[in-house]
Design an enzyme around this catalytic site. Structure first.
Site, mmCIF file in Angstrom:
data_model
loop_
_atom_site.group_PDB
_atom_site.id
_atom_site.type_symbol
_atom_site.label_atom_id
_atom_site.label_comp_id
_atom_site.label_asym_id
_atom_site.label_seq_id
_atom_site.Cartn_x
_atom_site.Cartn_y
_atom_site.Cartn_z
ATOM 1 N N SER A 134 0.835 -1.294 -0.030
ATOM 2 C CA SER A 134 -0.002 0.193 -0.008
ATOM 3 C C SER A 134 0.900 1.191 0.017
ATOM 4 O O SER A 134 1.801 1.385 0.591
ATOM 5 C CB SER A 134 -0.910 0.137 1.206
ATOM 6 O OG SER A 134 -1.478 1.159 1.475
ATOM 7 N N GLU A 136 0.097 3.803 1.713
ATOM 8 C CA GLU A 136 0.200 4.106 3.074
ATOM 9 C C GLU A 136 1.700 3.899 3.783
ATOM 10 O O GLU A 136 1.940 4.389 4.565
ATOM 11 C CB GLU A 136 -0.715 3.396 4.034
ATOM 12 C CG GLU A 136 -2.104 3.895 3.950
ATOM 13 C CD GLU A 136 -2.387 5.385 4.772
ATOM 14 O OE1 GLU A 136 -1.972 5.097 5.951
ATOM 15 O OE2 GLU A 136 -2.787 6.116 4.032
ATOM 16 N N TYR A 157 -1.920 0.029 10.770
ATOM 17 C CA TYR A 157 -2.241 -0.807 9.292
ATOM 18 C C TYR A 157 -0.803 -0.511 8.752
ATOM 19 O O TYR A 157 -0.105 -1.586 7.721
ATOM 20 C CB TYR A 157 -3.295 -0.119 8.659
ATOM 21 C CG TYR A 157 -3.365 -0.476 7.362
ATOM 22 C CD1 TYR A 157 -3.953 -1.564 6.858
ATOM 23 C CD2 TYR A 157 -3.010 0.374 6.269
ATOM 24 C CE1 TYR A 157 -4.180 -1.931 5.572
ATOM 25 C CE2 TYR A 157 -2.976 0.110 5.031
ATOM 26 C CZ TYR A 157 -3.775 -1.189 4.511
ATOM 27 O OH TYR A 157 -3.874 -1.485 3.515
HETATM 28 P P1 NAP Z 1 -11.356 -4.760 1.461
HETATM 29 O O1 NAP Z 1 -12.460 -4.501 0.628
HETATM 30 O O2 NAP Z 1 -11.566 -4.405 2.654
HETATM 31 O O3 NAP Z 1 -11.294 -6.401 1.282
HETATM 32 C C1 NAP Z 1 -10.442 -6.881 2.505
HETATM 33 C C2 NAP Z 1 -10.520 -8.369 2.229
HETATM 34 O O4 NAP Z 1 -9.872 -9.048 3.230
HETATM 35 C C3 NAP Z 1 -12.034 -9.115 2.456
HETATM 36 O O5 NAP Z 1 -12.283 -10.097 1.586
HETATM 37 C C4 NAP Z 1 -12.072 -9.586 3.865
HETATM 38 O O6 NAP Z 1 -13.123 -10.481 4.139
HETATM 39 C C5 NAP Z 1 -10.615 -10.103 3.973
HETATM 40 N N1 NAP Z 1 -10.137 -10.356 5.337
HETATM 41 C C6 NAP Z 1 -9.891 -9.654 6.209
HETATM 42 N N2 NAP Z 1 -9.357 -10.234 7.342
HETATM 43 C C7 NAP Z 1 -9.110 -11.576 6.869
HETATM 44 C C8 NAP Z 1 -8.562 -12.594 7.577
HETATM 45 N N3 NAP Z 1 -8.090 -12.469 8.828
HETATM 46 N N4 NAP Z 1 -8.566 -13.923 6.934
HETATM 47 C C9 NAP Z 1 -9.187 -13.946 5.639
HETATM 48 N N5 NAP Z 1 -9.354 -12.823 4.997
HETATM 49 C C10 NAP Z 1 -9.564 -11.712 5.784
HETATM 50 O O7 NAP Z 1 -9.873 -4.231 0.915
HETATM 51 P P2 NAP Z 1 -9.851 -3.983 -0.749
HETATM 52 O O8 NAP Z 1 -9.796 -2.558 -1.021
HETATM 53 O O9 NAP Z 1 -10.328 -4.988 -1.837
HETATM 54 O O10 NAP Z 1 -8.175 -4.258 -0.645
HETATM 55 C C11 NAP Z 1 -7.475 -5.339 -0.836
HETATM 56 C C12 NAP Z 1 -5.995 -5.368 -0.511
HETATM 57 O O11 NAP Z 1 -5.284 -4.502 -1.000
HETATM 58 C C13 NAP Z 1 -6.168 -5.146 1.132
HETATM 59 O O12 NAP Z 1 -4.772 -6.210 1.512
HETATM 60 C C14 NAP Z 1 -5.650 -3.848 1.349
HETATM 61 O O13 NAP Z 1 -5.095 -3.353 2.441
HETATM 62 C C15 NAP Z 1 -4.664 -3.651 0.123
HETATM 63 N N6 NAP Z 1 -4.806 -1.988 -0.567
HETATM 64 C C16 NAP Z 1 -6.065 -1.683 -1.028
HETATM 65 C C17 NAP Z 1 -5.894 -0.461 -1.682
HETATM 66 C C18 NAP Z 1 -7.209 0.196 -1.867
HETATM 67 O O14 NAP Z 1 -7.017 1.469 -2.188
HETATM 68 N N7 NAP Z 1 -8.379 -0.286 -2.049
HETATM 69 C C19 NAP Z 1 -4.731 0.410 -1.800
HETATM 70 C C20 NAP Z 1 -3.488 -0.459 -1.256
HETATM 71 C C21 NAP Z 1 -3.671 -1.634 -0.714
HETATM 72 P P3 NAP Z 1 -14.437 -9.990 4.534
HETATM 73 O O15 NAP Z 1 -15.386 -9.516 3.437
HETATM 74 O O16 NAP Z 1 -15.055 -11.419 5.272
HETATM 75 O O17 NAP Z 1 -14.192 -8.887 5.587
HETATM 76 N N1 GDD Z 2 -12.675 6.450 6.081
HETATM 77 C C1 GDD Z 2 -12.885 8.061 6.336
HETATM 78 N N2 GDD Z 2 -13.998 8.351 6.966
HETATM 79 N N3 GDD Z 2 -11.757 8.898 5.875
HETATM 80 C C2 GDD Z 2 -11.971 10.289 6.115
HETATM 81 C C3 GDD Z 2 -13.048 10.785 6.512
HETATM 82 C C4 GDD Z 2 -13.991 9.871 6.890
HETATM 83 O O1 GDD Z 2 -15.128 10.385 7.512
HETATM 84 N N4 GDD Z 2 -13.165 12.036 6.578
HETATM 85 C C5 GDD Z 2 -11.924 12.340 6.050
HETATM 86 N N5 GDD Z 2 -11.624 11.261 5.688
HETATM 87 C C6 GDD Z 2 -9.917 11.196 5.380
HETATM 88 C C7 GDD Z 2 -8.904 10.458 6.058
HETATM 89 O O2 GDD Z 2 -8.465 11.055 7.130
HETATM 90 C C8 GDD Z 2 -7.781 10.133 4.881
HETATM 91 O O3 GDD Z 2 -7.061 11.119 4.832
HETATM 92 C C9 GDD Z 2 -8.701 10.254 3.633
HETATM 93 O O4 GDD Z 2 -9.827 10.834 3.851
HETATM 94 C C10 GDD Z 2 -8.836 8.782 2.892
HETATM 95 O O5 GDD Z 2 -9.373 7.995 3.932
HETATM 96 P P1 GDD Z 2 -9.918 6.560 3.503
HETATM 97 O O6 GDD Z 2 -10.696 6.508 2.274
HETATM 98 O O7 GDD Z 2 -10.313 5.673 4.769
HETATM 99 O O8 GDD Z 2 -8.579 5.676 2.939
HETATM 100 P P2 GDD Z 2 -6.913 5.802 3.276
HETATM 101 O O9 GDD Z 2 -6.294 6.673 2.346
HETATM 102 O O10 GDD Z 2 -6.903 5.835 4.769
HETATM 103 O O11 GDD Z 2 -6.784 4.263 3.196
HETATM 104 C C11 GDD Z 2 -7.040 3.433 1.855
HETATM 105 O O12 GDD Z 2 -5.854 3.620 0.881
HETATM 106 C C12 GDD Z 2 -4.822 3.004 1.378
HETATM 107 C C13 GDD Z 2 -3.685 3.256 0.142
HETATM 108 O O13 GDD Z 2 -3.310 4.611 0.163
HETATM 109 C C14 GDD Z 2 -7.427 1.937 2.245
HETATM 110 O O14 GDD Z 2 -7.803 1.370 1.151
HETATM 111 C C15 GDD Z 2 -6.060 1.153 2.791
HETATM 112 O O15 GDD Z 2 -6.353 -0.027 2.960
HETATM 113 C C16 GDD Z 2 -5.196 1.508 1.508
HETATM 114 O O16 GDD Z 2 -3.829 0.855 1.871
#
Ligand code: NAP
Ligand code: GDD
Length: 348
Positions: A134, A136, A157
């Site tokens: 990520s 992050e 995280y």
């Molecule tokens: P998500 O929608 O939150 O999905 C997370 C998945 O992990 C769900 O299928 C969840 O199952 C499963 N999970 C959680 N804890 C688990 C456990 N202990 N054992 C097995 N499965 C488990 O996340 P996403 O956005 O698809 O992201 C996919 C991956 O990419 C994650 O690793 C996330 O950290 C990473 N990532 C995401 C982003 C982004 O912007 N979306 C960016 C960078 C990296 P349930 O459905 O049962 O909860």
């Molecule tokens: N969730 C959330 N809820 N975020 C908020 C809110 C709120 O009410 N208000 C403001 N924010 C701001 C957060 O403080 C952050 O700066 C930004 O919106 C994005 O928050 P999220 O959408 O929760 O995403 P993230 O950037 O913290 O994390 C996501 O992206 C990562 C990759 O950079 C997640 O998908 C992580 O799993 C992923 O790794």
């Protein structure tokens, strides 16, 4: 026929990746957690009854906190490719559930790597491994961030993802395994979890537009994120495992916007003044924030020939249109006496 094994298949990315792999002729196996309610809603469109004669899609109960279980599954399935997407992926929640997050994100990855190593050693078959890293992990390091940028994680995280990243690098170097780390910037979609800020905004504004909700409570509106569409990003995951050599890649659009700009864009589509309906709630602020993420994905463009197809405006438009349709359905059901209108339950 190639076989893929996905953890996190029920999540946003897992569902898009499963669709991509099925469309490319893979047999797809996914790990799902037992839950008291159905957690396979994102997979409904591709679900095939495993009893069907030509089923190529199989779900297995398991959890990345259960090393023995995932090892047994890999021995049984013997996949060609493993995509490790499972995570407690909410940054704010990771401050409240730090140990649980580390267990799923850092140790969960280690357990998957051990399971792959054991299966490769006992079967002699190559297994390629994708680790979901990520942006992050860059945290407080200033943009633009690329593969050379120092990791400076700002949440439990992010610290856990850095740990998972280095486990993956170590297993690649120690055991000669084909392991690729994707360092993906934020990617969203119509299937994004409803407590991430983009979806919270599109669900909230569209519901307010139709009179189903009055306010949205948000935290920091000034942070900047490099937002792309998840369908583009899972294509990059797959490409990483099709290369001659394993490597690590940043995946990003290269364009960053503030949360406030996301609100402007969504508000303009709905012709709404969001400033009248958005209020600050300090519980959504993070103890340590990541202010500015903007990726430099030139390596992925050059080596994977990867490019995003959906830009910021298109992403917001798709999410707003989808959620407007959802809110209309909700309203019709409510007016017909079915379903309850719930307001303000979208926390985190
Ligand atoms: P998500 O929608 O939150 O999905 C997370 C998945 O992990 C769900 O299928 C969840 O199952 C499963 N999970 C959680 N804890 C688990 C456990 N202990 N054992 C097995 N499965 C488990 O996340 P996403 O956005 O698809 O992201 C996919 C991956 O990419 C994650 O690793 C996330 O950290 C990473 N990532 C995401 C982003 C982004 O912007 N979306 C960016 C960078 C990296 P349930 O459905 O049962 O909860
Ligand atoms: N969730 C959330 N809820 N975020 C908020 C809110 C709120 O009410 N208000 C403001 N924010 C701001 C957060 O403080 C952050 O700066 C930004 O919106 C994005 O928050 P999220 O959408 O929760 O995403 P993230 O950037 O913290 O994390 C996501 O992206 C990562 C990759 O950079 C997640 O998908 C992580 O799993 C992923 O790794």
């Amino acid at each position: 026929m190639k076989k893929a094994f996905l953890t996190g298949i029920t999540g946003q990315d897992g569902s898009f990746l499963a669709e991509l792999l099925l469309s490319r002729g893979y047999e797809v196996h996914g790990l799902i957690r037992r839950a008291s309610t159905f957690n396979t809603g994102r997979l409904d469109s591709i679900y095939i009854d495993p009893h069907a004669p030509h089923a190529h899609f199989f779900l297995h109960y398991g959890d990345v906190s259960d090393g023995g279980g995932v090892r047994r599954l890999l021995q049984q399935v013997q996949p060609d490719e493993v995509y490790n997407l499972a995570a407690q992926s909410h940054v704010k929640v990771s401050f409240d559930q730090a140990e649980f997050t580390a267990d799923a994100v850092a140790l969960g990855t280690l357990r998957m790597l051990e399971a792959v190593r054991n299966t490769v050693e006992s079967t002699g078959k190559e297994i390629r491994f994708y680790q979901a890293g990520s942006s992050e992990m860059f945290g407080a390091s200033p943009p633009p961030q690329n593969e050379e940028t120092r990791f400076y994680p700002r949440s439990p995280y992010a610290v856990s993802k850095v740990s998972a990243h280095w486990y993956a690098v170590n297993y690649r170097e120690a055991y000669g395994l084909f392991i690729a780390n994707g360092i993906l910037f934020n990617h969203e979609s119509e299937r994004r979890g409803e407590t991430f800020v983009t979806r919270k905004i599109t669900r909230g504004l569209t519901r307010i537009h139709l009179g189903l909700q009055n306010k949205i409570y948000l935290g920091n509106l000034d942070s900047r994120r490099d937002w792309g569409h998840a369908a583009d990003y899972v294509r990059a995951m797959w490409l990483m495992l099709q290369q001659d050599h394993p490597d690590d890649y940043v995946v990003a659009t290269g364009e960053a916007h503030t949360v406030r700009e996301f609100l402007d864009e969504a508000g303009a589509i709905l012709k709404m003044d969001w400033k009248k309906v958005v209020e600050l709630d300090a519980r959504y602020l993070r103890p340590t924030e990541v202010d500015n993420l903007q990726g430099d994905a030139s390596k992925a463009r050059r080596k994977l020939n990867w490019r995003p197809e959906v830009n910021f405006q298109e992403l917001v438009r798709r999410m707003v249109e989808h959620d407007l349709a959802l809110a209309r359905q909700e309203k019709i059901l409510h007016e017909s006496g079915y379903g309850t209108v719930v307001s303000g339950y979208r926390h985190a």
